[in-house]
Design a protein around this motif. Structure first.
Motif: not given
Length: 135
Positions: A6-10, A30-35, A39-41
């Motif tokens: 889950q990525v929460d930009p707020e 998993a790290c690669k999927s996250l970044i 929504s990831w920055e």
């Protein structure tokens, strides 16, 4: 290793909950999927919840691959804080080694025993603990 991302930009945070047997290669993927999440920055903090993992098995080679992946994606990760939620004492040693293997990255690592402890350290709300995703 099934996992949820889950990525929460707020709140500028990425969250990974891992389940079952976890290897170092699983963490790299998993790290690669996250970044790569839309929504990831760069600069978002990270929470890695390993509390539902049945085992965490990271070989020295896998630890080096994890560090190499972090160095390779440093621009996409950015300066951030990383909380690892686990009751395994060995994870504190692994995070210290990871920090030593990535000296040029501006990251701060911390082991938290609970999601609430991680949330308090980061100053953000975290998603509630849930069941593993269906296989």
């Amino acid at each position: 290793m099934p996992y949820e991302i889950q990525v929460d930009p707020e709140f500028r945070i990425g969250f990974i909950a891992a389940f079952d047997y976890v290897t170092g290669q699983d963490l790299v993927l998993a790290c690669k999927s996250l970044i790569e999440d839309a929504s990831w920055e760069a600069g978002f903090d990270e929470v890695w919840d390993l509390s539902a993992a049945t085992a965490v098995d990271i070989s020295p080679d896998e630890l080096e691959r994890l560090a190499a992946s972090a160095r390779e994606h440093a621009d996409r990760i950015g300066e951030n804080r990383v909380a690892c939620v686990t009751t395994r004492d060995s994870m504190a040693a692994i995070l210290r080694l990871l920090e030593r293997l990535t000296p040029g990255l501006r990251r701060t690592y911390r082991v938290a025993r609970t999601r609430q402890e991680a949330a308090d350290w980061l100053g953000v709300p975290l998603p509630p603990a849930g069941a593993p995703p269906p296989s």
